[in-house]
Motif scaffolding. Structure first.
Motif, short mmCIF file in Angstrom:
data_model
loop_
_atom_site.label_atom_id
_atom_site.label_comp_id
_atom_site.label_asym_id
_atom_site.label_seq_id
_atom_site.Cartn_x
_atom_site.Cartn_y
_atom_site.Cartn_z
N PHE A 1 8.62 -23.75 36.22
CA PHE A 1 8.36 -24.88 37.11
C PHE A 1 9.69 -25.41 37.63
CE2 PHE A 1 8.00 -29.43 37.89
CZ PHE A 1 6.89 -29.48 38.71
N LEU A 2 9.78 -25.61 38.95
CA LEU A 2 11.01 -26.15 39.54
C LEU A 2 10.70 -27.49 40.18
CD1 LEU A 2 12.34 -23.01 41.45
CD2 LEU A 2 13.05 -23.81 39.19
N LYS B 1 0.00 -18.21 38.59
CA LYS B 1 -0.51 -17.94 39.94
C LYS B 1 -1.36 -16.67 39.94
CE LYS B 1 3.64 -19.91 42.07
NZ LYS B 1 4.59 -19.88 43.18
N ALA C 1 12.25 -18.99 41.39
CA ALA C 1 12.08 -19.32 39.96
C ALA C 1 11.95 -18.04 39.15
CB ALA C 1 10.82 -20.17 39.79
P1 AMP Z 1 2.45 -21.34 46.31
O1 AMP Z 1 1.13 -20.97 46.93
O2 AMP Z 1 3.05 -20.24 45.49
O3 AMP Z 1 3.43 -21.93 47.29
O4 AMP Z 1 2.13 -22.55 45.34
C1 AMP Z 1 1.34 -23.65 45.75
C2 AMP Z 1 2.00 -24.95 45.36
O5 AMP Z 1 2.25 -24.98 43.95
C3 AMP Z 1 3.37 -25.12 46.00
O6 AMP Z 1 3.26 -25.67 47.28
C4 AMP Z 1 4.03 -26.06 45.01
O7 AMP Z 1 3.60 -27.39 45.24
C5 AMP Z 1 3.49 -25.62 43.67
N1 AMP Z 1 4.40 -24.65 43.04
C6 AMP Z 1 4.32 -23.32 43.11
N2 AMP Z 1 5.31 -22.72 42.40
C7 AMP Z 1 6.02 -23.71 41.85
C8 AMP Z 1 7.17 -23.74 40.98
N3 AMP Z 1 7.74 -22.64 40.54
N4 AMP Z 1 7.65 -24.95 40.64
C9 AMP Z 1 7.06 -26.09 41.08
N5 AMP Z 1 5.97 -26.13 41.86
C10 AMP Z 1 5.46 -24.96 42.26
#
Ligand code: AMP
Ligand code: GLY
Length: 422
Positions: A188-189, A144, A118
């Motif tokens: 957001f994806l 994040k 993303a």
């Molecule tokens: P991560 O620790 O970066 O994997 O983020 C934790 C959770 O947030 C992921 O398992 C996804 O469910 C959600 N998430 C993170 N980034 C995105 C994004 N760019 N688009 C949609 N959902 C996301």
């Protein structure tokens, strides 16, 4: 053989269980371990980031191999410390572990090499983060915290107000401490998430079956985010075509980019993928096996683990064949009351000995207290089953889970319930 295993969760009990099956004579030491690992070997009184304690113990006791389960010691450089002392250890070094330890670093790396991810940007002050958030008024917006935050550092802001509050909380209020020194904002994806595990020695790699986690506390993927409430593998939607696309568009270009960037990655790379309408997109890297994904991947692998891990360390993975069986596995996480907030600890657990063929119970947040086993963390147990088909594995896992009782226990009834392509 003598092995030191670092960690204390369900993933580590699963590793311990598997190592003992591969070698019934194994001398296993787990630091710090849980009630489950304590039954398979000796638990040591070292926390996972007590690098001095771990190195000193290993220098004296000379294990044939040390295996690192969680990310915190990897990010703290445990592999570099062991290698500096000539002690054999399995896992990526501290520089490679940054791929999990810093989301801003990883986003910059992904963008630099044109890998699918993303669009997003990193910030080290709240004013510029707010300005960027306001300039990109498409919601939801994903915010994040940069560093390790025990799976809680990702917030999906639905409105501009929520985004502003989140930036304030992370950077000014420092709700995640130093993990919020930097922050990443990304688009957001929408799509289907999957956990892709790759075993690599930096030269060769093998892809493990695709697993799926269930990150939300509540059924139907509702409620708060957790470390993972259950998993299954292989995912039925992982057709040979999909696996081919993941290899071509994600795994191979990622490993090639590691080499170009001088990242010496030897270990388990867990790529969190979201399958969008344009194909796979990389959400995150983890530099270790998933928890609870490891619990469902190990029953599918027939090759002895130490053989694979030694080959990775010595960069001769290309000479080893990964033997997979045709099983399906499901794991259900039984969490303590209060989780994912403050869990209730010290609660006695009943029914652990009520066995059922094709199932096993991996301990996570448990502790031996005299003759009983009591809760000692948020995710308490990982009830795991395997069978020739997913529906049977799921049925067995729920039958075994129903035999276990502790006050406040919570688990999802819909793990692996969506078994077909939507
Ligand atoms: P991560 O620790 O970066 O994997 O983020 C934790 C959770 O947030 C992921 O398992 C996804 O469910 C959600 N998430 C993170 N980034 C995105 C994004 N760019 N688009 C949609 N959902 C996301
Ligand atoms: N199951 C998610 C993780 O291990 O990060």
């Amino acid at each position: 053989m003598k092995i030191l295993l670092i960690g204390s969760g369900g993933r580590e009990h699963a590793l311990a269980w598997r190592l003992c099956q591969d070698d019934p004579q194994l001398q296993l030491f787990t630091a710090p371990g849980n009630a489950g690992t304590g039954k398979l070997g000796t638990n040591l009184p070292f926390g996972v980031t007590d690098l001095d304690g771990l190195v000193d113990w290993a220098a004296k006791e000379k294990p044939d191999l040390t295996i690192v389960g969680p990310e915190a010691p990897l990010c703290a450089g445990v592999v570099d410390r062991f290698e500096a002392e000539g002690l054999p250890i399995f896992g990526p070094n501290g520089a490679a572990a940054r791929l999990e330890g810093s989301k801003v670093y990883t986003k910059n790396f992904l963008l630099k090499y044109g890998l699918p991810t993303a669009p997003g940007e990193g910030f080290s002050d709240s004013r510029s983060a707010r300005a960027y958030s306001q300039k990109h008024p498409t919601f939801p917006q994903v915010i994040k915290a940069d560093g390790l935050a025990a799976g809680k550092g990702v917030i999906i802001a639905q409105t501009a107000e929520e985004a502003a509050t989140t930036i304030y909380d992370i950077m000014d209020q420092r709700v995640f401490g130093d993990a919020g020194n930097q922050l990443l904002i990304e688009e957001f994806l929408p799509g289907r998430e999957m956990s892709v595990h790759v075993l690599t020695d930096g030269i060769s790699h093998v892809l493990l079956p695709i697993a799926q986690d269930h990150k939300k506390l509540g059924e139907g993927d509702t409620g708060l985010n957790t470390g993972g409430m259950g998993a299954y593998a292989p995912a039925p939607f992982a057709t040979p075509e999909l696996l081919g696309q993941i290899s071509r568009e994600v795994v191979e270009p990622v490993l090639a980019a590691f080499r170009k960037e001088g990242i010496d990655f030897r270990g388990i790379l867990y790529i969190g993928i979201i399958w969008t309408k344009n194909g796979p997109s990389i959400l995150e890297f983890n530099v270790r096996g998933g928890d609870p994904e490891t619990q469902v991947l190990l029953p599918l692998i027939d090759t002895p683990l130490v053989e694979l891990f030694q080959a990775v360390r010595e960069q001769r993975l290309g000479q080893v064949t990964l033997k997979l069986n045709s099983r399906h596995a499901v794991t259900i996480v039984l969490a303590a009351g209060g989780y994912p907030g403050t869990p209730e600890t010290g609660v006695p657990i009943e029914g652990l000995d009520l066995e059922l063929p094709g199932t096993t119970v991996f301990h996570a947040g448990t502790k031996q207290d005299g003759t009983s086993v009591v809760t000692n963390g948020g995710r308490v147990l990982s009830v795991t089953a395997w069978a020739d088909d997913l529906a049977t594995a799921r049925e067995l896992a729920y039958q075994r889970a129903a035999k276990i009782h502790f006050a406040g226990s919570q688990y999802r009834r819909d793990i692996a319930a969506r078994l077909t392509l939507e």
